[in-house]
Design an enzyme around this catalytic site. Structure first.
Site, PDB file in Angstrom:
ATOM      1  N   GLY A 147       0.839  -1.200   0.000  1.00 40.77           N
ATOM      2  CA  GLY A 147       0.000   0.000   0.000  1.00 40.77           C
ATOM      3  C   GLY A 147       0.867   1.240   0.000  1.00 40.77           C
ATOM      4  N   THR A 174       3.091   4.591   1.235  1.00 44.21           N
ATOM      5  CA  THR A 174       4.224   4.755   2.155  1.00 44.21           C
ATOM      6  C   THR A 174       3.764   5.269   3.520  1.00 44.21           C
ATOM      7  OG1 THR A 174       5.794   4.989   0.358  1.00 44.21           O
ATOM      8  CG2 THR A 174       6.423   5.993   2.443  1.00 44.21           C
ATOM      9  N   THR A 218       0.891   4.789   5.024  1.00 43.79           N
ATOM     10  CA  THR A 218       0.267   3.681   5.757  1.00 43.79           C
ATOM     11  C   THR A 218       1.342   2.722   6.245  1.00 43.79           C
ATOM     12  OG1 THR A 218      -1.520   3.857   4.148  1.00 43.79           O
ATOM     13  CG2 THR A 218      -1.640   2.019   5.666  1.00 43.79           C
ATOM     14  N   GLU A 267       5.571  -3.367   1.026  1.00 36.98           N
ATOM     15  CA  GLU A 267       5.703  -2.988  -0.392  1.00 36.98           C
ATOM     16  C   GLU A 267       4.959  -1.677  -0.554  1.00 36.98           C
ATOM     17  OE1 GLU A 267       7.555  -4.563  -2.433  1.00 36.98           O
ATOM     18  OE2 GLU A 267       7.929  -6.282  -1.151  1.00 36.98           O
ATOM     19  N   CYS A 325       2.008   0.221  -9.120  1.00 36.29           N
ATOM     20  CA  CYS A 325       3.159   0.777  -8.398  1.00 36.29           C
ATOM     21  C   CYS A 325       4.400   0.799  -9.281  1.00 36.29           C
ATOM     22  CB  CYS A 325       3.404  -0.025  -7.126  1.00 36.29           C
ATOM     23  SG  CYS A 325       3.566  -1.786  -7.450  1.00 36.29           S
ATOM     24  N   GLU A 328       4.007  10.705  -5.227  1.00 37.66           N
ATOM     25  CA  GLU A 328       3.336   9.671  -6.022  1.00 37.66           C
ATOM     26  C   GLU A 328       1.915  10.134  -6.373  1.00 37.66           C
ATOM     27  OE1 GLU A 328       2.180   6.004  -4.061  1.00 37.66           O
ATOM     28  OE2 GLU A 328       2.923   4.866  -5.771  1.00 37.66           O
TER      29      GLU A 328
END
Ligand code: NDP
Length: 479
Positions: free
Chosen positions: A226, A228, A230, A248, A282, A384
């Site tokens: 999920g 960064t 979180t 990840e 991603c 992002e």
């Protein structure tokens, strides 16, 4: 309206609190079902079931576990068409994409780990001085698998398959935005003979259901994919209880294009790496770094082909892009496009919502967007966006390209395009990213390690790395 309940101990249970969350179809903007809004009590029930199931599952032979995983893969394969439709309705992606990528990959995840476990065993070391050392790789117990909305069944199964095949029992939580195929997976696993309590699926919001999984004292490890932020919250919560963590996280991947590359292959792949799944992968390359002599010809061709991309109803085979996942995500992406303009960027293509008539007129669609004229340090090129938005940046030299590629907090993946194989390897060696593609993109041998550097994550998934993550080594020495 259809309701998705929690899958606990092989049964579908209403959430203890009795409340549900609306689940939207992104292509229409309408609610089409409801999913359990779970909290701590639901997670407690799931953990109890998992703890009861664990001793027997841990003792089950790996041959039997592997067979069950193959049966789960068979079940997914048999329902490919239906699952692809469900995934598309939940997430907004074209059905053809779910049919050709998401669901086949979910099936493959089970097959790959079903096979990998058969080769997986601890080392032995033997010497006169230190005796016979045998390393046992034991399952951890109850583990948590928390996954995002962009590749729902694909990423959920990528965690669950290695966890259960190594003898663990799982508490899984899909994203609240895309719960549907996870629920179907529970049914398929039951039909395939997975014992009750080995896989439990909890639906609900991250801040309640997800946090309850992360906090639970009897959950030994968390595998999370999920954002960064979180990931940071999960790390903080998990640290005091020394849970094992695999994280990840986000990316801001560079696509480095040298003038000596195969132009056609690079162009065709760069369109895909920019806009596949509406840019919500991603691994999408969102910063396109282009060597100066090629910049103008790249730009002209890329704009022309981007403008030809068809944005439309996910049910249509000719829709190359469809809806982004939610209204909130639509607004976030549009805000970033606004920010890019404020930062001085020029919009070369897209930049606006896509108007789709008929069934999809209230859906969340965005035109594929190209931005030019921004430096590597601005927010547009640092944060992002996770949508169909890319930024073009020229570079003069190899050293400058490497510096630009590494100039973010992220380090998930990179693509490098050049016909000079020595240069390709040299540059790859200097890029801070866990996954690097030379003259290709998204080619995945699932036995290889997968994961990010810097703020893109911690640990690696894939092949033996995942099997190791879900086991604990115990050395037994005899002399
Ligand atoms: P989020 O981090 O918002 O959510 C991921 C999952 O975590 C969801 O199930 C979410 O539930 C849950 N969650 C949220 N808050 C908590 C919490 N406090 N404790 C425990 N669980 C929580 O990510 P998105 O779903 O928005 O996914 C997009 C992100 O995922 C992007 O940043 C993308 O880069 C990254 N990603 C990374 C990949 C990789 O391999 N590195 C692959 C794919 C995506 P809820 O939905 O209810 O919020």
């Amino acid at each position: 309206m259809e309701r998705i309940n929690n899958f606990i101990n092989g049964e579908w249970l209403e959430p203890v609190g009795g409340t549900y969350l609306d689940v939207f179809e992104p292509a229409t903007g309408k609610v089409y079902c409801e999913a359990a809004s779970s909290g701590k009590e639901d997670v407690d029930l799931a953990v109890q079931a998992a703890k009861i199931a664990f001793p027997e599952w841990a003792e089950t032979s790996k041959e039997s576990r592997s067979e069950i995983l193959h049966a789960i893969a068979d079940g997914i394969e048999a329902e490919l068409d239906q699952l692809a439709e469900y995934e598309s309705r939940d997430n907004g992606k074209p059905i053809w994409l779910a049919h050709s990528v998401d669901i086949p990959r979910a099936m493959t995840n089970f097959r790959v780990f079903a096979d990998a476990v058969m080769e997986f065993k601890g080392d032995t070391f033997s010497s006169e001085e230190f005796g016979e050392n045998t390393i046992h790789l034991n399952p951890l117990g109850v583990v948590g698998c928390i996954s995002p909305w962009n590749l729902p069944l694909y990423l959920f199964s990528w965690k669950i398959a290695p966890a259960i095949v190594t003898g663990n029992c799982v508490i899984g939580k899909p994203s609240e935005l895309t719960p549907y195929t996870a629920n179907e997976l529970g049914r398929i696993c039951k039909q395939a003979g997975l014992p009750d309590g080995v896989l439990n699926i909890i639906h609900g919001e991250g801040k309640f259901a997800g946090a309850a999984i992360t906090e639970h004292p009897d959950i030994k490890a968390i595998s999370f994919t999920g954002g960064t932020e979180t990931g940071k919250a999960i790390s903080k919560t998990a640290a005091p209880s020394f849970k094992k963590l695999s994280l990840e996280l986000g990316g801001k991947n560079p696509n480095i294009i040298f003038a000596d590359c195969d132009f056609e292959k690079m162009m065709e792949t760069t369109l895909r790496s920019s806009f596949s799944n509406q840019g919500q992968i991603c691994l999408c390359g969102s910063r396109i770094l282009i060597e100066k002599p090629l910049f103008n010809s790249f730009k002209d061709e890329f704009i022309q082909r981007t403008k030809q991309l068809e944005v439309g109803d996910p049910k249509r085979d000719d829709s190359q892009l469809s809806a982004v996942v939610s209204e909130a995500h639509f607004n976030k992406i549009m805000k970033y496009i606004g920010l890019a303009k404020k930062e001085g960027g020029t919009i070369l293509a897209g930049g606006t919502p896509a108007e789709i008539n008929g069934r999809c007129e209230n859906g969340w669609f965005i035109q594929p967007t190209i931005i030019e004229g921004l430096g590597v340090d601005c927010r547009t090129n640092q944060e992002e966006i996770f949508g169909p938005v890319v930024s073009l940046i020229p570079f003069e030299s190899e050293a400058e390209a490497i510096g630009m590629a590494n100039a973010t907090d992220y380090g998930l993946s990179a693509s490098i395009w050049t016909d000079d194989s020595e240069k390709a390897q040299r540059v790859a060696g200097k890029i801070d990213a866990g996954v690097i593609w030379l003259n290709c993109w998204m080619v995945r041998d699932l036995r290889t390690p997968f994961g990010g550097m810097k703020q893109s994550g911690l640990g690696r998934e894939g092949g033996v790395e995942a099997l190791r993550f879900f086991t604990e080594a115990k050395n037994v020495c005899i002399k």
